[in-house]
Design a protein around this motif. Structure first.
Motif, mmCIF file in Angstrom:
data_model
loop_
_atom_site.group_PDB
_atom_site.id
_atom_site.type_symbol
_atom_site.label_atom_id
_atom_site.label_comp_id
_atom_site.label_asym_id
_atom_site.label_seq_id
_atom_site.Cartn_x
_atom_site.Cartn_y
_atom_site.Cartn_z
ATOM 1 N N GLU A 69 14.697 40.380 24.657
ATOM 2 C CA GLU A 69 13.849 40.894 23.582
ATOM 3 C C GLU A 69 12.437 41.184 24.083
ATOM 4 O O GLU A 69 11.841 42.193 23.713
ATOM 5 N N ASP A 86 17.985 36.565 23.577
ATOM 6 C CA ASP A 86 16.818 36.287 22.747
ATOM 7 C C ASP A 86 16.342 34.893 23.133
ATOM 8 O O ASP A 86 17.017 33.906 22.859
ATOM 9 N N ASP A 89 14.935 32.794 19.010
ATOM 10 C CA ASP A 89 15.326 33.424 17.751
ATOM 11 C C ASP A 89 14.887 32.484 16.633
ATOM 12 O O ASP A 89 15.291 31.312 16.612
ATOM 13 N N TRP A 213 20.265 41.504 20.716
ATOM 14 C CA TRP A 213 20.079 40.124 21.189
ATOM 15 C C TRP A 213 20.141 39.109 20.050
ATOM 16 O O TRP A 213 20.358 37.935 20.296
ATOM 17 N N ASP A 214 19.931 39.553 18.802
ATOM 18 C CA ASP A 214 20.070 38.637 17.660
ATOM 19 C C ASP A 214 21.538 38.332 17.377
ATOM 20 O O ASP A 214 21.867 37.260 16.869
HETATM 21 CA CA CA Z 1 15.776 37.345 17.145
#
Ligand code: CA
Ligand code: IPD
Ligand code: CA
Length: 263
Positions: A69, A86, A89, A213-214
């Motif tokens: 990210e 990530d 997060d 990436w989430d």
């Molecule tokens: Ca995230």
């Protein structure tokens, strides 16, 4: 659980990066925080953790590409493998001292997700999955919930960030869902929302405006835990659509229908 070499690499990287996040979480007031955009905070911890993850993963698997990210894409010689990372997060939670955030590492081979890890350093909950091998929480096999009744279902969601996304659209979707389910949660870390589905805690989840990436690691966790994941058109194109709906089979299709109705 029989740990593969690949999972070992991912777990080691996550544990190392977790030490960075834990230390900084404990020293929140000294953190240098910069504003990336409206309601989009990025912390020094974020960048430090990504650096550790990138170093660890790219050393262990030198050819693989790395999409983080914070730092974007670093292409490797092996174009078929991509890490989706990530490092933090749940940034907003982190910055508010709320211990609900995670490191998320997904790996895709030829566009298909093959491994995923989500780790909350504060609760020490480590979720891992490999394609075809099931999903695990701290070595214990996990399954999506068996709940079939909407009146008993707890659903998680994501709210558009301040100044971004379509709030009116979200409100329509939310009101359709709210009228039919037992409860709705907004916990603020997409990777953990998906991990909680895999662990049978939430029955379904939907969100818009997400990034690969989430979703990468959590998507595999849910599928390996026996659940369903699609975009809001019901297709397997979450990265391109940037939205997601996940849950056990019944709840996935019920929430998908409701959200489509609200839209
Ligand atoms: Ca995230
Ligand atoms: C965010 C979290 C949040 C979701 C946002 C994401 P970040 O990631 O997953 O739950 O609602 O859309 O961007 O910024 O904390 O890494
Ligand atoms: Ca992040």
């Amino acid at each position: 659980m029989l740990r593969s070499a690949l999972l070992n690499v991912m777990m080691k990287a996550a544990q190392k990066a977790a030490r960075v996040l834990k230390r900084d979480f404990g020293e929140l007031e000294n953190l240098q925080v910069s504003l990336k955009g409206p309601a989009d905070f990025v912390s020094a911890a974020d960048r430090r953790a990504e650096k550790v993850l990138k170093e660890e993963l790219m050393t262990a698997r030198p050819g693989y590409s790395f999409l983080g990210e914070e730092g974007g894409l670093t292409e490797g010689s092996d174009k078929s493998h991509v890490w989706y990372v990530d490092p933090l997060d749940g940034t907003t939670n982190f910055l508010h001292g709320i211990p609900h955030f995670a490191i998320s590492i997904g790996l895709a081979r030829d566009g298909a997700l093959v491994a995923g890890l989500v780790y909350n350093p504060i609760t020490d909950e480590m979720y891992v999955a490999e394609k075809g091998k099931g999903a695990f929480l701290n070595e214990r096999r996990i399954r999506v919930s068996g709940r079939q009744k909407l009146t008993e279902a707890v659903i998680s969601c994501g709210l558009p960030h301040h100044g971004r996304g379509d709030l009116a659209l979200f409100r329509r979707e939310f009101s359709v869902v709210q009228e039919q389910v037992a409860g709705i949660r907004r916990f603020g870390a997409a990777a953990l929302d998906l991990a909680f589905i895999a662990a049978g805690r939430f029955d379904a989840y939907w969100e818009r405006e997400l990034s690969p990436w989430d979703m990468a690691a959590g998507t595999l966790l849910v599928r390996e835990a026996g659940g369903y994941v699609t975009d809001l058109d019901g297709k397997d194109a979450m990265f391109a659509a940037r939205n997601i709906v996940a849950g056990n089979e019944t709840m996935h299709s019920a929430i998908l229908r409701m959200v489509q109705q609200g839209a």
